[in-house]
Design a protein around this motif. Structure first.
Motif, PDB file in Angstrom:
ATOM      1  N   MET A   1      50.648 -49.234 -24.077  1.00 32.15           N
ATOM      2  CA  MET A   1      49.259 -49.614 -23.755  1.00 32.15           C
ATOM      3  C   MET A   1      49.091 -51.131 -23.899  1.00 32.15           C
ATOM      4  O   MET A   1      49.435 -51.691 -24.942  1.00 32.15           O
ATOM      5  CB  MET A   1      48.293 -48.904 -24.719  1.00 32.15           C
ATOM      6  N   SER A   2      48.602 -51.776 -22.862  1.00 34.49           N
ATOM      7  CA  SER A   2      48.396 -53.226 -22.942  1.00 34.49           C
ATOM      8  C   SER A   2      47.270 -53.542 -23.907  1.00 34.49           C
ATOM      9  O   SER A   2      46.482 -52.655 -24.260  1.00 34.49           O
ATOM     10  CB  SER A   2      48.051 -53.787 -21.561  1.00 34.49           C
ATOM     11  N   ALA A   3      47.194 -54.797 -24.326  1.00 33.73           N
ATOM     12  CA  ALA A   3      46.129 -55.189 -25.253  1.00 33.73           C
ATOM     13  C   ALA A   3      44.766 -54.887 -24.627  1.00 33.73           C
ATOM     14  O   ALA A   3      43.862 -54.376 -25.293  1.00 33.73           O
ATOM     15  CB  ALA A   3      46.248 -56.668 -25.593  1.00 33.73           C
ATOM     16  N   GLN A   4      44.645 -55.190 -23.337  1.00 34.83           N
ATOM     17  CA  GLN A   4      43.357 -54.964 -22.678  1.00 34.83           C
ATOM     18  C   GLN A   4      43.025 -53.469 -22.663  1.00 34.83           C
ATOM     19  O   GLN A   4      41.882 -53.083 -22.876  1.00 34.83           O
ATOM     20  CB  GLN A   4      43.382 -55.536 -21.253  1.00 34.83           C
ATOM     21  N   GLU A   5      44.048 -52.649 -22.433  1.00 34.63           N
ATOM     22  CA  GLU A   5      43.806 -51.199 -22.449  1.00 34.63           C
ATOM     23  C   GLU A   5      43.387 -50.723 -23.841  1.00 34.63           C
ATOM     24  O   GLU A   5      42.498 -49.889 -23.982  1.00 34.63           O
ATOM     25  CB  GLU A   5      45.051 -50.454 -21.974  1.00 34.63           C
ATOM     26  N   SER A   6      44.065 -51.269 -24.860  1.00 32.49           N
ATOM     27  CA  SER A   6      43.676 -50.915 -26.233  1.00 32.49           C
ATOM     28  C   SER A   6      42.224 -51.319 -26.496  1.00 32.49           C
ATOM     29  O   SER A   6      41.450 -50.583 -27.102  1.00 32.49           O
ATOM     30  CB  SER A   6      44.557 -51.650 -27.253  1.00 32.49           C
ATOM     31  N   TYR A   7      41.914 -52.508 -26.012  1.00 28.51           N
ATOM     32  CA  TYR A   7      40.552 -53.014 -26.238  1.00 28.51           C
ATOM     33  C   TYR A   7      39.520 -52.120 -25.530  1.00 28.51           C
ATOM     34  O   TYR A   7      38.477 -51.790 -26.095  1.00 28.51           O
ATOM     35  CB  TYR A   7      40.453 -54.454 -25.728  1.00 28.51           C
ATOM     36  N   ASN A   8      39.851 -51.721 -24.300  1.00 26.89           N
ATOM     37  CA  ASN A   8      38.928 -50.851 -23.562  1.00 26.89           C
ATOM     38  C   ASN A   8      38.767 -49.497 -24.255  1.00 26.89           C
ATOM     39  O   ASN A   8      37.658 -48.958 -24.333  1.00 26.89           O
ATOM     40  CB  ASN A   8      39.430 -50.632 -22.128  1.00 26.89           C
ATOM     41  N   GLU A   9      39.882 -48.979 -24.746  1.00 28.41           N
ATOM     42  CA  GLU A   9      39.818 -47.685 -25.422  1.00 28.41           C
ATOM     43  C   GLU A   9      38.989 -47.799 -26.713  1.00 28.41           C
ATOM     44  O   GLU A   9      38.155 -46.947 -27.002  1.00 28.41           O
ATOM     45  CB  GLU A   9      41.251 -47.213 -25.726  1.00 28.41           C
ATOM     46  N   LEU A  10      39.209 -48.881 -27.444  1.00 27.79           N
ATOM     47  CA  LEU A  10      38.443 -49.111 -28.667  1.00 27.79           C
ATOM     48  C   LEU A  10      36.950 -49.244 -28.336  1.00 27.79           C
ATOM     49  O   LEU A  10      36.092 -48.700 -29.027  1.00 27.79           O
ATOM     50  CB  LEU A  10      38.948 -50.382 -29.354  1.00 27.79           C
ATOM     51  N   THR A  11      36.669 -49.957 -27.271  1.00 30.31           N
ATOM     52  CA  THR A  11      35.285 -50.129 -26.829  1.00 30.31           C
ATOM     53  C   THR A  11      34.642 -48.782 -26.505  1.00 30.31           C
ATOM     54  O   THR A  11      33.494 -48.515 -26.867  1.00 30.31           O
ATOM     55  CB  THR A  11      35.250 -51.020 -25.568  1.00 30.31           C
ATOM     56  N   ARG A  12      35.404 -47.932 -25.837  1.00 32.83           N
ATOM     57  CA  ARG A  12      34.900 -46.607 -25.454  1.00 32.83           C
ATOM     58  C   ARG A  12      34.559 -45.789 -26.712  1.00 32.83           C
ATOM     59  O   ARG A  12      33.481 -45.206 -26.824  1.00 32.83           O
ATOM     60  CB  ARG A  12      35.958 -45.884 -24.631  1.00 32.83           C
ATOM     61  N   ILE A  13      35.488 -45.782 -27.663  1.00 32.01           N
ATOM     62  CA  ILE A  13      35.253 -45.019 -28.889  1.00 32.01           C
ATOM     63  C   ILE A  13      34.038 -45.569 -29.645  1.00 32.01           C
ATOM     64  O   ILE A  13      33.179 -44.818 -30.108  1.00 32.01           O
ATOM     65  CB  ILE A  13      36.505 -45.041 -29.811  1.00 32.01           C
ATOM     66  N   CYS A  14      33.961 -46.889 -29.752  1.00 32.34           N
ATOM     67  CA  CYS A  14      32.846 -47.492 -30.496  1.00 32.34           C
ATOM     68  C   CYS A  14      31.511 -47.178 -29.826  1.00 32.34           C
ATOM     69  O   CYS A  14      30.498 -46.999 -30.498  1.00 32.34           O
ATOM     70  CB  CYS A  14      33.025 -49.004 -30.602  1.00 32.34           C
ATOM     71  N   ARG A  15      31.519 -47.132 -28.519  1.00 36.02           N
ATOM     72  CA  ARG A  15      30.284 -46.793 -27.804  1.00 36.02           C
ATOM     73  C   ARG A  15      29.885 -45.351 -28.111  1.00 36.02           C
ATOM     74  O   ARG A  15      28.709 -45.061 -28.340  1.00 36.02           O
ATOM     75  CB  ARG A  15      30.477 -46.993 -26.298  1.00 36.02           C
ATOM     76  N   GLU A  16      30.846 -44.464 -28.163  1.00 37.14           N
ATOM     77  CA  GLU A  16      30.544 -43.068 -28.509  1.00 37.14           C
ATOM     78  C   GLU A  16      29.975 -42.969 -29.927  1.00 37.14           C
ATOM     79  O   GLU A  16      28.995 -42.267 -30.169  1.00 37.14           O
ATOM     80  CB  GLU A  16      31.804 -42.213 -28.398  1.00 37.14           C
ATOM     81  N   VAL A  17      30.636 -43.671 -30.843  1.00 36.32           N
ATOM     82  CA  VAL A  17      30.165 -43.671 -32.234  1.00 36.32           C
ATOM     83  C   VAL A  17      28.719 -44.179 -32.287  1.00 36.32           C
ATOM     84  O   VAL A  17      27.843 -43.579 -32.924  1.00 36.32           O
ATOM     85  CB  VAL A  17      31.064 -44.563 -33.119  1.00 36.32           C
ATOM     86  N   ALA A  18      28.471 -45.273 -31.568  1.00 35.18           N
ATOM     87  CA  ALA A  18      27.141 -45.879 -31.613  1.00 35.18           C
ATOM     88  C   ALA A  18      26.092 -44.980 -30.959  1.00 35.18           C
ATOM     89  O   ALA A  18      24.931 -44.981 -31.360  1.00 35.18           O
ATOM     90  CB  ALA A  18      27.177 -47.245 -30.947  1.00 35.18           C
ATOM     91  N   LEU A  19      26.498 -44.214 -29.958  1.00 33.70           N
ATOM     92  CA  LEU A  19      25.549 -43.280 -29.340  1.00 33.70           C
ATOM     93  C   LEU A  19      25.130 -42.206 -30.332  1.00 33.70           C
ATOM     94  O   LEU A  19      23.974 -41.792 -30.383  1.00 33.70           O
ATOM     95  CB  LEU A  19      26.163 -42.632 -28.090  1.00 33.70           C
TER      96      LEU A  19
END
Lengths: 503, 503
Positions: free
Chosen positions: A1-19
């Motif tokens: 997984m590229s750094a950008q992909e990791s970042y996108n995945e982390l962003t996705r999870i954090c958005r779910e948590v925040a929802l």
């Protein structure tokens, strides 16, 4: 997984948590406004479920792995939104994963019982009932600090929960200087030749009209009612639910103007911060979140005090207030009114304190909870220590513990390290306002003309839009050129009260 | 793991799932009441998150395994709450796990666009814009039915989503008989010598006073405002959020009494069902949930019609209404008022229809959507078919499609199989009320004295407390001795309208 992909995945999870947490915020708001009384136990269960769902999602080892990958990548470098997100997510992840589940449960269980004991002890003004619970709570807080780990003293670990990155070393000298200045100021005020007539604001003020006035002021401040609400509750607060949804709450006293008026401005100040955070772009990530309780409080206090308790503000709004509250204000002059809303006098209860004495209440608590945590003060000695300090700072004797060390809910709730953020907010607000006044063209003139969007835009540009990109002290340096400093607040107070009290 | 342990674990998971869905219910209520307008997109994202979290939790293979274990055990045997829970959880689990994710996503995407197309088509009364979308939706509904699997015809699979266990075979004869009886009744009413003066309820009715009156009626019905609320919204509904928290919503028309009054009684009827379900004991399990939309509707319609549009009810409440609405009702007699609230006349729009014509609207839709799903009717032929049936049942020509086949949101939203539940509700309400009238002592007399708790207790005992222990038709047999039957409703209507219209 590229750094950008990791970042996108982390962003996705954090958005779910925040929802999930933002759903918690809606339920919590509902609990304090419209929920039917019988729904209370069930609501606690719902909130518990949402909270544990969010916690579980965020503390998933996958989040830790993604962070570790990212920390090795270019995304973690330099002063960028991405690196700030990675830095602050790591900070939060480590804190949330460091506490053993048993300790968290023990704290929840103990504080729940401690809270009941405290409520009864306060009611009966009997510290002995609360003492064993305070001892237990302090012990658990020590364990919590140890689990987090810390440099210097344990108190730092707890303070960080509310004011990320702040340490005792950063604040103790500033706080001590502030305390000494305030004690001097209070003495001057006490001895002053002029004394305002406080009774002006303690007359009948129609609640419906208070609401209209409060909303008008919030609107003028730039609070956006298309993406916000103002409701009534017992203990006022502000909740930034999410994108396009920020809610503030106040309470009305039919026989006192200050509560709702300054309460509404205070919460609207919090609200403007929430509305100004870049949630559209970064929702779920630290870049969309407020920096700390201290910075949040700096926004609310600035609007409440530097703006709402200023003379230029009332040059614009007093005629409107007079038309609304003709019976109570019809024959009052602007200067009399200005004096009345700025009346200062030592009193026992923190939440009812005026702008000048408020910080003394906080400083006393900070010193005491720090000593409790370090073991320099025994729970049994709290009332004596409280009362002797109170006499020294305020010049009056505490008559009973319910007016002294039993008045606040915080310790019984395990909120040790929280109090300083109130004073940090006041200090920052003076530093920021001082700077805004330098940078903006004729700020007083703007206030006099009813123009408050200039200040709001300045705050947006300097503070709100940055989310957690900078920590509190760094932000303060970037904006004002210096870190936390007691002098702007002291200068502001001495000038203001000098004018009002004639010293 | 013992059967009891499996059962406990299943109970725990279901409670968690239900806590998530109950949070969804709070957010949804908030969206329709107090949410700031700009919060709408974010709210959709929150709801999507809660919904997928709940779905994922419930469709975990672990739930299937627990159910399989339990189905082999004694807990699944006999007529017990445990066996009912296992039976209905299996039914729900199978349905929720049978739909492929791609199909669910396709339905969500298509109905979202179909809804927009429908809204525009209705506005412009141009069916051609909606036709291709209707075709797509029907095709997806066919795929959905195929994924579920079915006996007999596909429609059964969809109907089951809203009315568990009901089949076309169960309802078609009853519906056809009802339709013929209603057409005859309408003709009698049209030709009747007496005609009520409907204008009585179309006068100014102060909204604040309507609210007081509506709340008084709901209170008299036994709606518990300590564990419930009444608010205002655009499309009235009831939401049973959880233990101690049931909320109803209504809307006020300042120039018509019926909307809010009967709307409030209708929603309060739903509310009493929610309040009567054994949530304390079984929250999260089918035993704490309503049986079906039809049974839910039977409760709301009974309170709205059999109670709220009855003469004895108004013998108690009319004098109060007269005192509240002196200008509009002061010189009106009870009989005139009773006639006005029971005025019957054919009209185009279902949601504005009176008690007698309402079911004809439903039966027409049921027949048409069934034919669409079976392929016996092509989407392109919908307007012609609608209009010719409408003429046959109601005796009037449809003037434009926005007053005909474009009026309802359901098909654009993928709600095929939903319509029949409205008429099932009306049929069951008449059957249940008929039985209550036999079993309770002088029910009319109770109504005349303003006593409605007798009926509420009867409904609790016979219906509410059982949750999903029995399916709709079985429950009806247990209570009345026979399954779904059109005769009680027909008898009730003929008697009532015979009295009012003098035939």
């Amino acid at each position: 997984m590229s750094a950008q992909e990791s970042y996108n995945e982390l962003t996705r999870i954090c958005r779910e948590v925040a929802l999930i947490y933002s759903s918690y915020a809606v339920l919590s708001w509902d609990q304090h406004t419209y929920m039917p009384p019988a729904g209370i136990s069930f609501r606690a269960e719902q909130l518990g479920m949402l909270s544990s769902t969010g916690h579980k999602k965020f503390t998933d080892p996958k989040v830790g792995d993604l962070l570790s990958n990212l920390e090795q990548s270019d995304l973690a470098k330099g002063d960028t939104p991405e690196s700030a997100n990675i830095r602050e997510l790591r900070h939060a992840y480590d804190k949330q994963t460091k506490l053993p589940t048993e300790l968290v449960e023990e704290i929840t269980k103990t504080t729940s019982m401690a809270h009941e004991a405290w409520a009864k002890a306060r009611k009966e003004s009997d510290f002995s009932q609360f003492e064993p619970w305070l001892a237990k709570v302090i012990n658990l807080m020590q364990q919590k600090a140890d689990a987090y780990g810390f440099e210097g003293e344990r108190y730092n670990a707890l303070l960080d929960d509310y004011e990320t990155g702040a340490t005792v070393t950063d604040v103790e000298n500033v706080f001590a200087s502030l305390r000494d200045e305030l004690v001097t100021l209070l003495q001057k005020i006490k001895d002053a030749p002029k004394q305002p007539d406080k009774s002006i604001v303690e007359r009948p003020y129609d609640v419906k009209l208070q609401e209209i006035f409060g909303k008008s002021v919030a609107l003028a401040m730039g609070f956006d009612f298309d993406s916000g609400r103002l409701d009534i509750t017992t203990h006022p607060f502000c909740t930034g639910i999410g994108i396009g949804d920020t809610r503030i709450l106040t309470r009305y006293n039919p026989n006192r103007l200050n509560d709702a008026l300054f309460g509404t401005m205070h919460e609207a100040g919090h609200g403007l911060y929430e509305m100004g955070l870049p949630k559209d772009k970064y929702f779920g990530l630290p870049m969309s979140q407020s920096i700390s309780l201290g910075i949040h409080e700096s926004q609310s206090r600035m609007w409440e005090n530097q703006v709402g308790r200023s003379k230029p503000f009332w040059e614009y709004f007093f005629p409107q207030a007079q038309r609304l509250f003709r019976d109570s204000l019809g024959s009052v002059t602007l200067d009399e009114f200005y004096g009345a809303i700025n009346d200062v006098r030592p009193s026992y209860i923190r939440v009812e304190a005026d702008e000048a004495t408020y910080n003394l209440h906080i400083l006393l608590r900070f010193e005491m909870e720090r000593a409790l945590l370090n073991g320099d003060l025994k729970p049994a000695d709290v009332p004596g220590e409280w009362n002797s300090r109170f006499k020294k700072y305020f010049g009056i004797e505490v008559d009973k513990d319910s007016n002294g060390c039993l008045q606040d809910v915080h310790w019984s709730a395990g909120l040790v390290g929280y109090f300083p953020t109130y004073t940090l907010g006041n200090l920052y607000s003076a530093q920021f306002f001082n700077q805004a006044d330098k940078e903006l063209d004729d700020l007083e003139g703007q206030f006099r003309r009813g123009e408050y969007l200039g200040l709001r835009e300045w705050l947006r540009e300097k503070i709100h839009q940055h989310g957690q990109r900078y920590r509190a002290n760094d932000l303060c340096k970037r904006i004002t050129g210096s870190g936390l400093d007691h002098k702007p607040l002291v200068t502001y107070m001495n000038k203001k009260y000098g004018d009002i009290y004639g010293f």
